[in-house]
Design a protein around this motif. Sequence first.
Motif, mmCIF file in Angstrom:
data_model
loop_
_atom_site.group_PDB
_atom_site.id
_atom_site.type_symbol
_atom_site.label_atom_id
_atom_site.label_comp_id
_atom_site.label_asym_id
_atom_site.label_seq_id
_atom_site.Cartn_x
_atom_site.Cartn_y
_atom_site.Cartn_z
ATOM 1 N N GLY A 1 0.797 -1.220 0.000
ATOM 2 C CA GLY A 1 0.000 0.000 0.000
ATOM 3 C C GLY A 1 0.826 1.264 0.000
ATOM 4 O O GLY A 1 0.354 2.312 -0.451
ATOM 5 N N VAL A 2 2.068 1.206 0.499
ATOM 6 C CA VAL A 2 2.925 2.387 0.482
ATOM 7 C C VAL A 2 3.344 2.734 -0.937
ATOM 8 O O VAL A 2 3.549 3.907 -1.270
ATOM 9 C CB VAL A 2 4.155 2.148 1.385
ATOM 10 N N LEU A 3 3.463 1.735 -1.797
ATOM 11 C CA LEU A 3 3.919 1.967 -3.172
ATOM 12 C C LEU A 3 2.802 2.414 -4.102
ATOM 13 O O LEU A 3 3.056 3.130 -5.072
ATOM 14 C CB LEU A 3 4.562 0.686 -3.727
ATOM 15 N N VAL A 4 1.582 1.997 -3.833
ATOM 16 C CA VAL A 4 0.473 2.256 -4.753
ATOM 17 C C VAL A 4 0.170 3.740 -4.934
ATOM 18 O O VAL A 4 -0.123 4.182 -6.062
ATOM 19 C CB VAL A 4 -0.786 1.486 -4.306
ATOM 20 N N PRO A 5 0.218 4.587 -3.875
ATOM 21 C CA PRO A 5 -0.101 6.005 -4.086
ATOM 22 C C PRO A 5 0.750 6.687 -5.147
ATOM 23 O O PRO A 5 0.279 7.626 -5.800
ATOM 24 C CB PRO A 5 0.140 6.631 -2.708
ATOM 25 N N ALA A 6 1.986 6.235 -5.343
ATOM 26 C CA ALA A 6 2.833 6.845 -6.368
ATOM 27 C C ALA A 6 2.198 6.710 -7.746
ATOM 28 O O ALA A 6 2.117 7.685 -8.510
ATOM 29 C CB ALA A 6 4.218 6.202 -6.345
ATOM 30 N N GLY A 7 1.728 5.516 -8.074
ATOM 31 C CA GLY A 7 1.082 5.311 -9.367
ATOM 32 C C GLY A 7 -0.226 6.072 -9.488
ATOM 33 O O GLY A 7 -0.558 6.590 -10.562
ATOM 34 N N LEU A 8 -0.981 6.161 -8.392
ATOM 35 C CA LEU A 8 -2.250 6.876 -8.440
ATOM 36 C C LEU A 8 -2.045 8.381 -8.580
ATOM 37 O O LEU A 8 -2.826 9.058 -9.252
ATOM 38 C CB LEU A 8 -3.060 6.577 -7.176
ATOM 39 N N ILE A 9 -0.998 8.911 -7.956
ATOM 40 C CA ILE A 9 -0.702 10.337 -8.102
ATOM 41 C C ILE A 9 -0.319 10.651 -9.538
ATOM 42 O O ILE A 9 -0.732 11.675 -10.106
ATOM 43 C CB ILE A 9 0.415 10.744 -7.123
ATOM 44 N N VAL A 10 0.461 9.763 -10.159
ATOM 45 C CA VAL A 10 0.817 9.953 -11.571
ATOM 46 C C VAL A 10 -0.432 9.863 -12.450
ATOM 47 O O VAL A 10 -0.598 10.644 -13.400
ATOM 48 C CB VAL A 10 1.865 8.910 -11.996
ATOM 49 N N LEU B 1 9.487 14.549 -7.446
ATOM 50 C CA LEU B 1 10.077 14.322 -6.126
ATOM 51 C C LEU B 1 9.116 13.588 -5.201
ATOM 52 O O LEU B 1 9.538 12.746 -4.386
ATOM 53 C CB LEU B 1 10.484 15.658 -5.507
ATOM 54 N N THR B 2 7.833 13.879 -5.321
ATOM 55 C CA THR B 2 6.848 13.191 -4.477
ATOM 56 C C THR B 2 6.780 11.711 -4.808
ATOM 57 O O THR B 2 6.809 10.848 -3.918
ATOM 58 C CB THR B 2 5.468 13.836 -4.645
ATOM 59 N N VAL B 3 6.693 11.397 -6.094
ATOM 60 C CA VAL B 3 6.625 9.993 -6.513
ATOM 61 C C VAL B 3 7.914 9.260 -6.163
ATOM 62 O O VAL B 3 7.895 8.111 -5.695
ATOM 63 C CB VAL B 3 6.334 9.906 -8.022
ATOM 64 N N LEU B 4 9.071 9.924 -6.354
ATOM 65 C CA LEU B 4 10.344 9.312 -6.003
ATOM 66 C C LEU B 4 10.419 9.027 -4.505
ATOM 67 O O LEU B 4 10.870 7.941 -4.091
ATOM 68 C CB LEU B 4 11.489 10.231 -6.430
ATOM 69 N N SER B 5 9.983 9.969 -3.686
ATOM 70 C CA SER B 5 10.020 9.785 -2.234
ATOM 71 C C SER B 5 9.127 8.629 -1.796
ATOM 72 O O SER B 5 9.514 7.819 -0.942
ATOM 73 C CB SER B 5 9.582 11.074 -1.537
ATOM 74 N N ILE B 6 7.941 8.541 -2.384
ATOM 75 C CA ILE B 6 7.031 7.441 -2.030
ATOM 76 C C ILE B 6 7.635 6.095 -2.403
ATOM 77 O O ILE B 6 7.554 5.123 -1.642
ATOM 78 C CB ILE B 6 5.672 7.650 -2.723
ATOM 79 N N ASN B 7 8.276 6.019 -3.565
ATOM 80 C CA ASN B 7 8.895 4.756 -3.984
ATOM 81 C C ASN B 7 10.054 4.369 -3.070
ATOM 82 O O ASN B 7 10.233 3.187 -2.744
ATOM 83 C CB ASN B 7 9.383 4.869 -5.425
ATOM 84 N N VAL B 8 10.869 5.344 -2.651
ATOM 85 C CA VAL B 8 11.986 5.047 -1.747
ATOM 86 C C VAL B 8 11.467 4.560 -0.402
ATOM 87 O O VAL B 8 11.955 3.564 0.152
ATOM 88 C CB VAL B 8 12.873 6.304 -1.581
ATOM 89 N N ILE B 9 10.461 5.250 0.134
ATOM 90 C CA ILE B 9 9.866 4.828 1.407
ATOM 91 C C ILE B 9 9.242 3.443 1.269
ATOM 92 O O ILE B 9 9.355 2.592 2.161
ATOM 93 C CB ILE B 9 8.825 5.860 1.871
ATOM 94 N N GLY B 10 8.571 3.198 0.138
ATOM 95 C CA GLY B 10 7.962 1.891 -0.085
ATOM 96 C C GLY B 10 8.974 0.771 -0.153
ATOM 97 O O GLY B 10 8.735 -0.336 0.356
ATOM 98 N N ASP B 11 10.137 1.030 -0.775
ATOM 99 C CA ASP B 11 11.185 0.006 -0.831
ATOM 100 C C ASP B 11 11.710 -0.325 0.554
ATOM 101 O O ASP B 11 11.937 -1.499 0.887
ATOM 102 C CB ASP B 11 12.331 0.486 -1.730
ATOM 103 N N HIS B 12 11.922 0.697 1.381
ATOM 104 C CA HIS B 12 12.378 0.446 2.751
ATOM 105 C C HIS B 12 11.321 -0.318 3.545
ATOM 106 O O HIS B 12 11.654 -1.245 4.301
ATOM 107 C CB HIS B 12 12.696 1.770 3.446
#
Length: 212
Positions: free
Chosen positions: A134-143, A189-200
């Motif tokens: 669920g942490v990774l999904v918002p990045a795709g939805l924001i795009v 930057l927002t999408v990149l940050s969400i992806n980095v947080i999601g990977d961690h």
Amino acid sequence: MLSRVIFGARVSLAVGLVAVTAAALVGGLLGVLAGYLRGWPDRVIGLLLDSMLAFPPLVLLPAITAIQSQSFLTLTPALSLLSVPGFARLVRANTLSLSKREFVDAARLPGSSPRRVLLREVLPNVVLPVLSYGVLVPAGLIVAEGSLSFLGLGIPAPRPSWGGMIASGRPMLSSSPWLTFVPAIALFLTVLSINVIGDHARRLTDKKAAAL
């Protein structure tokens, strides 16, 4: 420009977070029912999910926003609907795996009801992978929201959104490039940050899941 970018962040983040929360709840319920009950509920839910995945999202989203009024209340359910199959399949796979574990079999022995086993044994162990995904999904939805707004099918003006700001600044790209680049950088930057947080988060949940 700064005020519009900040206000646009509220719109993009709200769409992503609300849509993900709704999709996780609906998809999680469907996945648990399919994975635990199996049989005909699993086949019916699987057919429903396959039907949703078979419909192209690039056709579904513009169709919904074109038929309904363009607003937050229209865009958010549409994006949530696209995310339900991913959550449902993830939860189903984890439920199928957990239902064969020894601690679940031990919980069934005293004659516990299926609902009690689900709530006390299965669901707590399904939450971690759902949160990680669920942490990774918002990045795709924001795009996706930014793309629809860029095409004029998202949040309507004068309410600012990053996609709409990028579209409105495109005619003045040669004379005032910051009108396009500033919201585009904010989106990136927002999408990149969400992806980095999601990977961690995924690595942490994988370690905890391996310890179970």
